[in-house]
Design a protein around this motif. Structure first.
Motif, PDB file in Angstrom:
ATOM      1  N   HIS A 182      -0.207  -3.050  10.761  1.00  0.00           N
ATOM      2  CA  HIS A 182      -1.311  -2.855   9.822  1.00  0.00           C
ATOM      3  C   HIS A 182      -2.050  -1.549  10.138  1.00  0.00           C
ATOM      4  O   HIS A 182      -2.325  -0.733   9.245  1.00  0.00           O
ATOM      5  N   GLU A 183      -2.375  -1.359  11.415  1.00  0.00           N
ATOM      6  CA  GLU A 183      -3.061  -0.124  11.829  1.00  0.00           C
ATOM      7  C   GLU A 183      -2.187   1.100  11.560  1.00  0.00           C
ATOM      8  O   GLU A 183      -2.682   2.148  11.122  1.00  0.00           O
ATOM      9  N   GLN A 184      -0.907   0.980  11.815  1.00  0.00           N
ATOM     10  CA  GLN A 184      -0.001   2.093  11.526  1.00  0.00           C
ATOM     11  C   GLN A 184       0.015   2.413  10.036  1.00  0.00           C
ATOM     12  O   GLN A 184       0.077   3.583   9.644  1.00  0.00           O
ATOM     13  N   ALA A 185      -0.051   1.386   9.202  1.00  0.00           N
ATOM     14  CA  ALA A 185      -0.073   1.589   7.750  1.00  0.00           C
ATOM     15  C   ALA A 185      -1.326   2.330   7.324  1.00  0.00           C
ATOM     16  O   ALA A 185      -1.276   3.247   6.498  1.00  0.00           O
ATOM     17  N   VAL A 186      -2.465   1.937   7.881  1.00  0.00           N
ATOM     18  CA  VAL A 186      -3.731   2.590   7.533  1.00  0.00           C
ATOM     19  C   VAL A 186      -3.695   4.063   7.939  1.00  0.00           C
ATOM     20  O   VAL A 186      -4.133   4.944   7.188  1.00  0.00           O
ATOM     21  N   LEU A 187      -3.155   4.337   9.112  1.00  0.00           N
ATOM     22  CA  LEU A 187      -3.043   5.732   9.568  1.00  0.00           C
ATOM     23  C   LEU A 187      -2.119   6.533   8.656  1.00  0.00           C
ATOM     24  O   LEU A 187      -2.401   7.696   8.332  1.00  0.00           O
ATOM     25  N   ALA A 188      -1.008   5.935   8.247  1.00  0.00           N
ATOM     26  CA  ALA A 188      -0.067   6.630   7.363  1.00  0.00           C
ATOM     27  C   ALA A 188      -0.726   6.939   6.026  1.00  0.00           C
ATOM     28  O   ALA A 188      -0.571   8.036   5.477  1.00  0.00           O
ATOM     29  N   GLU A 189      -1.477   5.982   5.491  1.00  0.00           N
ATOM     30  CA  GLU A 189      -2.147   6.186   4.204  1.00  0.00           C
ATOM     31  C   GLU A 189      -3.203   7.277   4.294  1.00  0.00           C
ATOM     32  O   GLU A 189      -3.454   7.982   3.324  1.00  0.00           O
ATOM     33  N   ALA A 190      -3.835   7.385   5.459  1.00  0.00           N
ATOM     34  CA  ALA A 190      -4.862   8.405   5.630  1.00  0.00           C
ATOM     35  C   ALA A 190      -4.283   9.807   5.540  1.00  0.00           C
ATOM     36  O   ALA A 190      -4.972  10.759   5.168  1.00  0.00           O
ATOM     37  N   VAL A 191      -2.995   9.932   5.875  1.00  0.00           N
ATOM     38  CA  VAL A 191      -2.330  11.239   5.802  1.00  0.00           C
ATOM     39  C   VAL A 191      -1.817  11.502   4.395  1.00  0.00           C
ATOM     40  O   VAL A 191      -2.102  12.545   3.797  1.00  0.00           O
ATOM     41  N   ALA A 203       3.454  -5.764   7.966  1.00  0.00           N
ATOM     42  CA  ALA A 203       2.325  -6.444   8.606  1.00  0.00           C
ATOM     43  C   ALA A 203       2.077  -7.797   7.943  1.00  0.00           C
ATOM     44  O   ALA A 203       1.855  -8.817   8.613  1.00  0.00           O
ATOM     45  N   ARG A 204       2.156  -7.818   6.628  1.00  0.00           N
ATOM     46  CA  ARG A 204       1.943  -9.041   5.860  1.00  0.00           C
ATOM     47  C   ARG A 204       2.972 -10.110   6.259  1.00  0.00           C
ATOM     48  O   ARG A 204       2.664 -11.298   6.387  1.00  0.00           O
ATOM     49  N   THR A 205       4.213  -9.664   6.471  1.00  0.00           N
ATOM     50  CA  THR A 205       5.280 -10.580   6.894  1.00  0.00           C
ATOM     51  C   THR A 205       4.938 -11.229   8.237  1.00  0.00           C
ATOM     52  O   THR A 205       5.136 -12.433   8.436  1.00  0.00           O
ATOM     53  N   GLU A 206       4.403 -10.420   9.153  1.00  0.00           N
ATOM     54  CA  GLU A 206       4.048 -10.945  10.471  1.00  0.00           C
ATOM     55  C   GLU A 206       2.895 -11.945  10.375  1.00  0.00           C
ATOM     56  O   GLU A 206       2.921 -13.007  11.014  1.00  0.00           O
TER      57      GLU A 206
END
Length: 560
Positions: A182-191, A203-206
């Protein structure tokens, strides 16, 4: 109400209490009990002190004292069945001390997370009943400093069936695998918008696996349900569907786990945020948004009444909820002076209630939007702008700059100071203020750089009284482009006003070419009105085609 180790501490405390009950109350049901052994008494005392350390007046001293107690226990009772537990808590206390140290402005550097890992590893390399917990906590030592790639490796090791056939930390590890992705996704979206989509899904799957594998017995159930909602809410470019789906998961937290769940306050707050965002999204006529700002305000008010009153544990969302109540007034699409006054009252409430002695998470935002509300209210006054109101707004923006040195609102505040001068025609001072936003020493990558550049050009345009000065303004407009500001919505505005510099300097031939280029670039028959200046550009082209005559007052003074 999520603190760093609240759930884990609760889990371990419950385990300890159950263990104490079993030790003291085994057997057939009479009043007879077996008194706890000396090692159990010593261990229980150390554990109680550890559990209380986080809320102690001096947590550093309290955790160090816990380490000393557990160390003494291990030395005094080397054959106790609680030796491994004591070692685990020594590692946990070291872990907590390292995090406290890292949070300081000038970390002392001792103890460190590396030291905590060494102690956890000692448990992993034995037959300790704490081995899987220790493995999970090693993952946390990496997660806690945003080393997400290594954290994932460590969390996955909890599921090594050769080492841990039935890990007691499985729910925690699975949940934090989700949190890490989830945190990795947020960081990717920020870029770059859209680049985090696959990670949000992962993340949702987990989180769903936590729900299906460990619930309803795990203390992570409400957290996982809440975080599924966040995977939809946190998408960088959300749409009504995302917010509606998120909203359903936040509601499920409250419906399934109750208003006293560990994340019930967070869920209620994000119910408000989701409804707030839906209310602001443009609805295609004749449809209307499914929720209004009043609906969002009602949810924020429930946070305040349920979790922010005397006699209940105070939520970390209290200042945020009060701030967002103010935003529901500020964000009204038909703003009025009374609306802005209500917003000012709410933002001031945040500052008075939560920011007088400490800096809560919403303080800088509340201060900034208090200034914005004063600013916008001043612009609504008639028949002339309230200059005194703009001066007051300027002062409030200055508080953001002076009092919130780490705030992401600092460049916004500096830009708005420039706008307070631009709005009353003080273009020279406005240019000075906009230049501060663009000064890379003051603001390395200002979020409002495009706005500041655009209005700097507008101010230069207003001051121009010669061909050379109009040319200079045009050079500044050209700096608002897709290379410098790829996501800016000021690019078409800058190009239209750039063409207008030819009109204002009566260079009609150049104006016609520039206006025609603008219309060709931005006009679309499928979505008319997408660029607001296309109609204005067409009026100029029409007048230029008439070319100077009594029917075209606009262009009589054209330079040949």
């Amino acid at each position: 109400m999520q603190t760093l180790y609240l759930n884990s501490i609760s889990k371990l405390f419950i385990t300890a209490v159950l263990g104490m009950a079993l030790l003291s109350g085994c057997g057939g049901g009479g009043s007879s009990t077996t008194p706890p052994s000396a090692d159990q008494v010593a261990y229980n005392a150390a554990l109680a002190n550890y559990n209380a350390a986080g809320a102690a007046p001096d947590p550093v001293a309290a955790y160090n004292a816990a380490i000393a107690e557990f160390t003494t226990f291990k030395n005094a009772y080397p054959l106790s069945t609680r030796v491994d537990d004591a070692g685990f808590y020594i590692a946990r206390a070291t872990h907590e001390l390292a995090l406290i140290d890292l949070a300081q402005p000038t970390p002392a550097g001792s103890p460190t997370l590396a030291q905590a890992r060494i102690i956890y590893a000692e448990l992993i390399n034995t037959t300790s009943n704490r081995a899987d917990d220790a493995q999970y906590q090693i993952g946390r030592t990496y997660y806690d400093v945003a080393n997400y790639s290594q954290a994932l490796i460590e969390f996955e090791r909890v599921f090594d069936t050769n080492k841990y056939p039935a890990p007691s930390a499985g729910d925690d590890a699975r949940y934090y695998i989700g949190r890490t992705k989830h945190e990795q996704a947020v960081l990717a979206e920020a870029v770059t918008s859209g680049t985090g989509a696959a990670l949000f899904t992962a993340a949702r799957t987990e989180y769903n696996q936590v729900l299906t594998t460990y619930c309803p017995l795990s203390i992570r159930c409400d957290d996982a349900q809440y975080q599924i909602g966040r995977t939809y809410f946190d998408v960088a470019a959300p749409i009504t569907t995302d917010y509606s789906t998120a909203l359903g998961h936040f509601q499920a937290v409250i419906d399934t786990y109750g208003t006293t769940a560990s994340v019930a306050d967070d869920a209620r707050y994000y119910l408000g945020r989701s409804k707030h965002e839906i209310a602001l999204l443009p609805a295609i006529p004749p449809a209307v948004p499914a929720y209004t700002l009043n609906d969002a305000r009602a949810e924020y008010t429930l946070v305040l009444s349920n979790y922010c009153t005397a006699g209940v544990p105070l939520s970390t969302r209290c200042d945020d909820a009060r701030y967002q109540v103010g935003r529901t007034y500020f964000d009204d699409p038909t703003p009025t002076v009374p609306n802005y006054q209500l917003a000012i009252n709410e933002f001031q409430n945040v500052l008075d209630s939560y920011c007088a002695t400490v800096i809560a998470s919403a303080c800088d935002n509340a201060q900034y939007f208090k200034a914005r509300s004063i600013h916008e209210r001043a612009l609504l006054t008639t028949p002339t702008i309230d200059a005194a109101g703009l001066e007051s707004a300027r002062t409030e923006y200055g508080v953001v700059l002076a009092s919130y040195l780490l705030s992401s609102r600092r460049d916004d505040a500096q830009y708005q100071i420039g706008k307070t001068y631009f709005d009353v025609g003080n273009d020279a001072q406005a240019i000075t203020e906009f230049n501060k936003v663009l000064d890379i020493v003051l603001f390395t990558a200002p979020s409002v750089g495009d706005d500041a550049q655009y209005y700097k050009a507008r101010a230069m345009h207003n001051l121009a009284n010669s061909i050379v000065l109009y040319d200079n303004a045009r050079i500044e407009y050209a700096k608002v482009n897709v290379t410098a500001y790829p996501l800016s919505d000021r690019i078409d505005d800058a190009e239209f006003y750039s063409a207008l510099t030819y009109h204002d300097s009566t260079q009609c031939a150049f104006e016609k070419t520039a206006m025609q280029a603008f219309v060709t670039k931005y006009f679309t028959s499928t979505v008319p009105g997408t660029v607001i200046f296309v109609a204005d550009a067409n009026v100029h082209i029409t007048d230029l085609n008439i070319s100077p005559s009594s029917n075209s007052q606009r262009h009589k003074a054209c330079i040949p």
